[in-house]
Design a protein around this motif. Structure first.
Motif, PDB file in Angstrom:
ATOM      1  N   ALA A  81       0.706  -1.245   0.078  1.00  0.00           N
ATOM      2  CA  ALA A  81      -0.188   0.150   0.040  1.00  0.00           C
ATOM      3  C   ALA A  81       0.883   1.266  -0.052  1.00  0.00           C
ATOM      4  O   ALA A  81       1.983   1.358   0.495  1.00  0.00           O
ATOM      5  N   VAL A  82       0.205   2.459  -0.720  1.00  0.00           N
ATOM      6  CA  VAL A  82       0.971   3.486  -0.516  1.00  0.00           C
ATOM      7  C   VAL A  82       0.786   4.264   0.674  1.00  0.00           C
ATOM      8  O   VAL A  82      -0.341   4.233   1.354  1.00  0.00           O
TER       9      VAL A  82
ATOM     10  N   ARG B 126       3.016  16.424  -8.568  1.00  0.00           N
ATOM     11  CA  ARG B 126       3.304  15.713 -10.062  1.00  0.00           C
ATOM     12  C   ARG B 126       2.078  14.915  -9.971  1.00  0.00           C
ATOM     13  O   ARG B 126       1.182  14.316  -9.173  1.00  0.00           O
ATOM     14  N   TYR B 127       1.640  14.818 -11.352  1.00  0.00           N
ATOM     15  CA  TYR B 127       0.238  13.829 -11.498  1.00  0.00           C
ATOM     16  C   TYR B 127       0.440  12.638 -11.016  1.00  0.00           C
ATOM     17  O   TYR B 127      -0.553  11.721 -10.511  1.00  0.00           O
ATOM     18  N   ARG B 128       1.617  12.125 -11.328  1.00  0.00           N
ATOM     19  CA  ARG B 128       1.969  10.529 -11.048  1.00  0.00           C
ATOM     20  C   ARG B 128       1.445  10.525  -9.391  1.00  0.00           C
ATOM     21  O   ARG B 128       0.989   9.523  -9.133  1.00  0.00           O
TER      22      ARG B 128
ATOM     23  N   ILE C 236      -2.048  10.431  -8.549  1.00  0.00           N
ATOM     24  CA  ILE C 236      -2.629   9.096  -8.888  1.00  0.00           C
ATOM     25  C   ILE C 236      -2.344   8.062  -7.493  1.00  0.00           C
ATOM     26  O   ILE C 236      -3.158   7.456  -7.466  1.00  0.00           O
ATOM     27  N   ARG C 237      -1.174   8.006  -7.109  1.00  0.00           N
ATOM     28  CA  ARG C 237      -0.652   7.307  -6.009  1.00  0.00           C
ATOM     29  C   ARG C 237      -1.637   7.745  -4.765  1.00  0.00           C
ATOM     30  O   ARG C 237      -1.988   6.641  -3.739  1.00  0.00           O
TER      31      ARG C 237
ATOM     32  N   GLY D  35      -5.497   7.267  -5.870  1.00  0.00           N
ATOM     33  CA  GLY D  35      -5.945   5.816  -6.416  1.00  0.00           C
ATOM     34  C   GLY D  35      -6.129   6.057  -8.044  1.00  0.00           C
ATOM     35  O   GLY D  35      -5.993   7.138  -8.433  1.00  0.00           O
ATOM     36  N   PRO D  36      -6.422   4.890  -8.491  1.00  0.00           N
ATOM     37  CA  PRO D  36      -6.455   4.910 -10.133  1.00  0.00           C
ATOM     38  C   PRO D  36      -7.526   6.131 -10.557  1.00  0.00           C
ATOM     39  O   PRO D  36      -8.641   6.084  -9.863  1.00  0.00           O
ATOM     40  N   SER D  37      -7.077   6.823 -11.390  1.00  0.00           N
ATOM     41  CA  SER D  37      -8.041   7.850 -11.767  1.00  0.00           C
ATOM     42  C   SER D  37      -9.476   7.295 -12.178  1.00  0.00           C
ATOM     43  O   SER D  37     -10.696   7.817 -12.397  1.00  0.00           O
ATOM     44  N   ILE D  38      -9.293   5.918 -12.713  1.00  0.00           N
ATOM     45  CA  ILE D  38     -10.611   5.142 -13.526  1.00  0.00           C
ATOM     46  C   ILE D  38     -11.335   4.380 -12.239  1.00  0.00           C
ATOM     47  O   ILE D  38     -12.208   3.820 -12.295  1.00  0.00           O
ATOM     48  N   HIS D  39     -10.992   4.478 -10.945  1.00  0.00           N
ATOM     49  CA  HIS D  39     -11.648   3.889 -10.042  1.00  0.00           C
ATOM     50  C   HIS D  39     -11.641   4.937  -8.713  1.00  0.00           C
ATOM     51  O   HIS D  39     -11.089   4.648  -7.822  1.00  0.00           O
TER      52      HIS D  39
ATOM     53  N   PHE E 276     -12.157   3.829  -5.303  1.00  0.00           N
ATOM     54  CA  PHE E 276     -10.974   3.421  -4.561  1.00  0.00           C
ATOM     55  C   PHE E 276     -10.229   4.680  -3.798  1.00  0.00           C
ATOM     56  O   PHE E 276      -9.144   4.471  -3.075  1.00  0.00           O
TER      57      PHE E 276
END
Lengths: 551, 172, 95
Positions: free
Chosen positions: C15-16, C76-78, C81-82, C85-89, C92
């Protein structure tokens, strides 16, 4: 399909126990992360952006319903309820805990699966034509040889620390659905002038930073020599492939550096030493493995089915699906059915545990319990009676796998991209989702016809963008997502690398750009041409002019 | 660094190392077995052979088996370097020395030799290993005992599954 | 002065996580200890290295953050996302 015997079961269980010991040593601190990383990678376990990621091999894309149910069980028990079918006939679980991975591997071993060699600088999971054993155009079933390669390469003591990863793909049909020309070794089953069946051997293809179409180094290799010839190629590569620069370590760089002809001579020299030696299969082993791939008990059926014809006449949605999602079967009265994992707005290749279970049930009911996975990230029921197509389609509608788009603009290959991957520079999946929404209308989709759009979130090209009719590559420009577009790539037997059209476009404009390119094609296409045909005829210029005039 | 010598049956013994590794600029010891680099071997080949002592050559990972193939009758030991555990060239060099050139002397793994790779090395024809750690012999035995099934013939005596299957069928 | 926090992945489940003021690790970036400038970052990094030695986390590193909506946000965008969570979920997302 292949079934494990006591040797195979023992081997995979021992591998699980070995990894359990390695995980315990890591958790206790006996192994540092630097020491553990290559060990976990050899079992397909990555550490990605959000969590560990376990990549499970689906060797040559063949799955049984029982195996699919196990994948569903893993998704449900150890993950967040879904899995992701990849561009190399693997499935990835995005959220497993390190401490659970040995148990996951044990569950997989029970159903004759593993995560061996899905990562690391070794011979990776061997891939094949997803229609193997069913396709009308097939010379011989490549899975027999894939299984032989799978076993031979499993924990190969000499080839587990190669300069870089090593991918082998096999096709048994002249129409290449396995993208063999962009693999480290591509094997095509061919018939020579004497009518014998053997392999055409390509070496040094690949994508990534330096995309290359593989070179034929042997036009015809008798089948019995396959393993000694592979061993000779791997030995030459292991000894001479570059290790000083990770970007120049793939076999394609070695082949380019010495030239394909010289490379072939080096392989020949090594091969002459070992051919007819112990690496060749002993008598009986080929037949033993072949027997597992005997055709299922097909019924003797006529070529046509009246119920199927009636259903087509009565239901245009069904008809559209049969146009795009079926492929010709070698057995009269049967069809190969593609299940689209690319619903409008969906995540390419993702399936929930419930969907996996449902596919397993449908496979049992309609396809002798067999399922296939394609590198295009779709599933296949390989042996379906024509009379069963209509009820199957209705069932697939119910689980969201009946989108009539196989090979069309919304059947997009996409890597996980920056949403999951620690290597990515930009997202892939949201671009694919948006394109599929843009091309949601079936009439338009079918009118555009075959169009292979492939998206990678970084130069490693897991999304195969180099061989997309339209390739999309995510790049990072000062922290912003941009996308480079290539045109004219082709992964089939007429393999070609795409041409870069011009400067990258921003994340806000990339979907518009794709739509513009499709518009140029429609404007220029002549009778029956696919996007790729038109591109090859008219070239880059009209696409480029329109794209950069508009955007 | 403990030296493990393979004792057959998957066991290994920690043994005293009678060999002296001699640097390129160092004088040879009075007597006793010596290991020299390829460069020194090529330079002093005649005098080394004339000395009558047991001789060994140490190959870096980019030095191919073919470079000393003609000298094998004079050599009792070849040490192959693993500069990093990721550098797997010595596996192939070992196999060529054993299978292609018929070397029967000691084949020694030196450098970054990790216990999780000992079985691979043993299968490729190594029979001596410089392994760190007080429990090296136990680690060796454990590493070699992790698998009982092998899928490919290599430069060892283990029979692969492809050869064992017909025997099993015949016995049934 | 630029602001940093330390992030890593937790060894046991990947986990992050973010290093907190109390020296623990939280899955929420809001809990992260914020270092103002290079030297403060180095102090945090030393704590993180100890957590690596203690087999708690893997591969810690400093990321740039900025004040946002009463809290902090990765630059940072990366890293967004961390942390999110995933931009597509979106379901989460850690809140």
């Amino acid at each position: 399909m292949y079934r494990y015997d006591e040797f195979d079961h023992t081997f995979v269980r021992q591998r699980v126990e070995q990894f359990r010991d390695q995980v315990e040593r890591r958790l206790s601190g006996a192994l540092s992360e630097d020491e553990f990383r290559p060990l976990r990678l050899m079992n397909g376990l990555y550490l990605q952006l959000h969590a560990y990621m376990l990549r499970v091999a689906i060797p040559y894309g063949t799955l049984s319903s029982r195996q699919m149910r196990c994948l569903a069980h893993i998704a449900r028990t150890y993950d967040k309820g879904y899995g992701h079918f990849t561009t190399r006939q693997n499935i990835q679980f995005n959220w497993p805990a390190l401490k659970d991975v040995p148990d996951i591997l044990l569950d997989l071993a029970e159903v004759e699966m593993h995560a061996l060699q899905t990562s690391g600088n070794c011979i990776r999971n061997v891939t094949a034509d997803q229609y193997a054993g069913a396709a009308a155009d097939e010379i011989e079933d490549p899975r027999v040889w894939c299984e032989i390669i799978r076993q031979w390469s499993s924990l190969h003591p000499e080839f587990s620390f190669l300069p870089r990863k090593f991918k082998i793909a096999v096709t048994g049909a002249p129409n290449d659905r396995a993208a063999v020309a962009v693999h480290d070794i591509g094997l095509r089953i061919v018939r020579n002038e004497a009518g014998e069946v053997g392999f055409q051997v390509l070496v040094g293809g690949g994508q990534g930073r330096t995309p290359v179409i593989g070179a034929v180094i042997r036009p015809f290799l008798p089948k019995r020599y396959l393993l000694s010839y592979l061993e000779a190629i791997l030995r030459v590569y292991n000894l001479l492939g570059r290790r000083d620069n990770i970007f120049k370590a793939r076999i394609k760089i070695l082949v380019q550096q010495v030239g394909a002809a010289v490379f072939a001579d080096m392989v020949e020299d090594e091969w002459q030493q070992i051919k007819d030696g112990p690496v060749e299969l002993p008598a009986g082993e080929l037949e033993r493995i072949q027997a597992y791939f005997a055709p299922p008990p097909f019924e003797t059926l006529p070529d046509a089915d009246s119920g199927f014809a009636d259903a087509q006449a009565g239901d245009p949605a069904f008809t559209a699906w049969t146009r795009s999602n079926l492929a010709a079967h070698r057995q009269p009265g049967y069809a190969i059915v593609n299940l689209s994992l690319k619903p409008v707005g969906g995540i390419p290749g993702d399936a929930t545990a419930a969907q996996m279970d449902a596919v397993a049930d449908l496979a049992d009911r309609y396809s002798f319990g067999e399922i296939r996975v394609s590198h295009e990230q779709n599933l296949i029921l390989p042996h379906v009676r024509l009379q069963d197509l209509y009820p199957l389609w209705q069932a697939l509608e119910g689980i969201g796998f009946a989108t009539a788009n196989i090979g069309l603009a919304s059947d997009i290959i996409a890597c996980p991209g920056l949403d999951y991957c620690s290597l990515a520079n930009a997202r892939s999946i949201p671009i694919a989702q948006e394109i599929s929404r843009r091309f949601a209308a079936l009439d338009r989709l079918h009118d555009i016809g075959e169009l292979r759009i492939k998206i990678s979130g970084c130069i490693n090209a897991c999304g195969h963008h180099h061989v997309g009719h339209i390739g999309i590559l995510g790049v990072d420009k000062k922290g912003e997502e941009f996308y480079q577009l290539t045109l004219g790539g082709d992964a089939t037997d007429t393999a070609a690398l795409g041409d870069l059209i011009g400067p990258a476009v921003s994340v806000h404009k990339v979907v518009d750009a794709v739509e513009t390119l499709v518009g140029v094609y429609l404007e220029h296409r002549q009778n029956g041409e696919r996007f790729l045909d038109t591109y090859r005829r008219v070239g880059l210029q009209p696409f480029k002019e329109t794209l950069y005039a508009t955007h | 660094m403990p030296l493990i010598r393979s004792a057959g049956n998957g066991a290994g013994q920690v043994v005293d190392d009678p060999w002296t590794l001699v640097g390129d600029d160092e004088p040879l010891p009075e007597n006793g077995p010596v290991i020299v680099t390829l460069a020194r071997w090529q330079q002093d080949r005649e005098s080394l052979i004339a000395s009558g002592r047991p001789l060994g050559v140490r190959l870096a990972s980019d030095q191919l088996a073919g470079t000393i193939a003609g000298d094998l009758p004079h050599l009792s030991l070849i040490a192959l370097e693993f500069p990093s555990f990721r550098d797997g060239r010595a596996y192939s060099t070992a196999r060529q020395l054993r299978d292609r050139y018929g070397f029967r002397g000691e084949l020694r793994a030196v450098g970054n030799v990790l216990r999780d790779q000992l079985l691979f090395m043993h299968r490729c024809g190594f029979d001596a290993f410089e392994v760190p750690g007080a429990d090296a012999a136990a680690a060796f035995a454990r590493a070699l005992g992790e698998f009982s099934v092998f899928y490919q013939p290599a430069s060892d005596q283990r029979l692969p599954a492809t050869r064992l299957r017909p025997l099993r069928s015949a016995a049934e | 002065m630029s602001k940093h926090v330390i992030t890593a992945n937790r060894l046991v489940d990947g986990a992050v996580v973010y290093l907190t003021v109390g020296g623990g690790w939280s899955e929420r970036i809001a809990d992260a200890a914020v270092a103002d400038g290079k030297e403060a970052g180095a102090v945090l990094m030393a704590k993180a290295e100890q957590a690596v030695a203690d087999c708690l986390v893997v591969a810690p590193y400093l990321i740039d953050v900025a004040d946002a909506d009463g809290g902090i946000r990765a630059q940072r965008y990366r890293e967004r996302i961390r942390s999110d969570g995933p931009s597509i979920h979106p379901e989460f997302a850690k809140t």
